[in-house]
Design a protein around this motif. Structure first.
Motif, PDB file in Angstrom:
ATOM      1  N   ILE A   1      -2.476   5.385   3.390  1.00 22.28           N
ATOM      2  CA  ILE A   1      -2.932   4.149   2.760  1.00 22.28           C
ATOM      3  C   ILE A   1      -4.426   3.962   2.968  1.00 22.28           C
ATOM      4  O   ILE A   1      -4.992   4.347   3.989  1.00 22.28           O
ATOM      5  CB  ILE A   1      -2.143   2.915   3.241  1.00 22.28           C
ATOM      6  CG1 ILE A   1      -2.271   2.695   4.731  1.00 22.28           C
ATOM      7  CG2 ILE A   1      -0.698   2.993   2.821  1.00 22.28           C
ATOM      8  CD1 ILE A   1      -1.621   1.416   5.223  1.00 22.28           C
ATOM      9  N   ASP A   2      -5.059   3.426   1.938  1.00 18.82           N
ATOM     10  CA  ASP A   2      -6.492   3.165   1.975  1.00 18.82           C
ATOM     11  C   ASP A   2      -6.744   1.760   2.494  1.00 18.82           C
ATOM     12  O   ASP A   2      -5.824   1.047   2.875  1.00 18.82           O
ATOM     13  CB  ASP A   2      -7.078   3.298   0.560  1.00 18.82           C
ATOM     14  CG  ASP A   2      -7.121   4.739   0.083  1.00 18.82           C
ATOM     15  OD1 ASP A   2      -7.331   5.630   0.921  1.00 18.82           O
ATOM     16  OD2 ASP A   2      -6.957   4.961  -1.133  1.00 18.82           O
TER      17      ASP A   2
ATOM     18  N   LYS B   1       1.791   1.896  -3.498  1.00 18.73           N
ATOM     19  CA  LYS B   1       0.630   2.411  -4.240  1.00 18.73           C
ATOM     20  C   LYS B   1       0.496   3.915  -4.036  1.00 18.73           C
ATOM     21  O   LYS B   1       0.277   4.660  -4.993  1.00 18.73           O
ATOM     22  CB  LYS B   1      -0.631   1.681  -3.788  1.00 18.73           C
ATOM     23  CG  LYS B   1      -1.867   2.077  -4.555  1.00 18.73           C
ATOM     24  CD  LYS B   1      -3.058   1.250  -4.093  1.00 18.73           C
ATOM     25  CE  LYS B   1      -4.313   1.686  -4.823  1.00 18.73           C
ATOM     26  NZ  LYS B   1      -5.486   0.931  -4.371  1.00 18.73           N
TER      27      LYS B   1
ATOM     28  N   CYS C   1      -6.949  -1.903   2.917  1.00 16.04           N
ATOM     29  CA  CYS C   1      -6.116  -2.948   2.338  1.00 16.04           C
ATOM     30  C   CYS C   1      -5.927  -4.038   3.389  1.00 16.04           C
ATOM     31  O   CYS C   1      -6.460  -3.950   4.492  1.00 16.04           O
ATOM     32  CB  CYS C   1      -4.765  -2.383   1.898  1.00 16.04           C
ATOM     33  SG  CYS C   1      -3.776  -1.706   3.257  1.00 16.04           S
TER      34      CYS C   1
ATOM     35  N   PRO D   1       0.806  -1.222   0.000  1.00 14.20           N
ATOM     36  CA  PRO D   1       0.000   0.000   0.000  1.00 14.20           C
ATOM     37  C   PRO D   1       0.846   1.282   0.000  1.00 14.20           C
ATOM     38  O   PRO D   1       0.432   2.295  -0.572  1.00 14.20           O
ATOM     39  CB  PRO D   1      -0.856  -0.113   1.260  1.00 14.20           C
ATOM     40  CG  PRO D   1      -0.165  -1.096   2.137  1.00 14.20           C
ATOM     41  CD  PRO D   1       0.575  -2.017   1.221  1.00 14.20           C
TER      42      PRO D   1
END
Length: 187
Positions: A133-134, A108, A136, A105
């Motif tokens: 971070i989203d 990303k 995950c 993440p």
């Protein structure tokens, strides 16, 4: 206030460089050292200073050196003194154990693989990406750890995830050398 990423700190009017321009790996190594149960607290701090500063031998004020190191690790914020009245917070993340689930993440968010040996990623950049971070696997794991630590019930999908993934949800227990010696003794 400085708008730049710190690559050095000022101690008593002298500038001291941070090793490897404060690459995230340096700070993760320090965190690992500070969590090493085989070292005394003094040894942990000494090792951390050696990892952090490019040339620790030139520093005269070690107390300030420790304070500045922790300030950088804490992304520019002074470390709060723990109130002895407060309940200790449960450990929800172990940087070394969780690293395989942290990297995807963070990559990303950053848009590149920060683990690439040809890439430089400052600690502040790494932490900033981590904070963004989203949803995950990592956030699911942290949520389950948090609920379990507080005695909260898990949702059905969380219970299923936990049952299948205990090996990545449950943090490894680190034993002190004394505890290991006791467990290995014939009793």
């Amino acid at each position: 206030m400085s708008w730049c990423l710190p690559v050095s700190v000022e101690i008593d009017g002298e500038i001291h460089e941070i090793r490897d321009r404060c690459d995230y790996k340096i700070i993760l190594d320090i965190i690992g050292t500070l969590n090493d149960v085989e070292l005394t607290k003094d040894e942990q701090i000494r090792c951390a200073l050696i990892i952090f500063y490019k040339d620790v031998s030139k520093i005269k004020n070690m107390q300030k050196a420790v304070s500045e190191m922790f300030k950088v690790i804490n992304v520019g914020e002074e470390m709060e003194q723990a109130n002895s009245q407060e309940q200790p917070q449960p450990k929800l993340i172990d940087w070394a154990f969780d690293f395989p689930r942290i990297a995807p993440p963070v990559n990303k968010v950053l848009g590149y693989d920060f683990r690439d040996p040809n890439k430089y990623t400052h600690w502040y950049t790494f932490v900033g990406a981590y904070m963004e971070i989203d949803e995950c696997t990592l956030t699911t794991i942290i949520s389950i750890r948090s609920k379990r630590a507080r005695g909260k019930s898990l949702e059905k999908n969380e219970r299923e995830f936990y049952t299948k993934n205990k090996h990545i949800v449950d943090l490894p227990q680190k034993l002190t050398p004394e505890e290991e010696e006791f467990l290995n003794s014939e009793w």
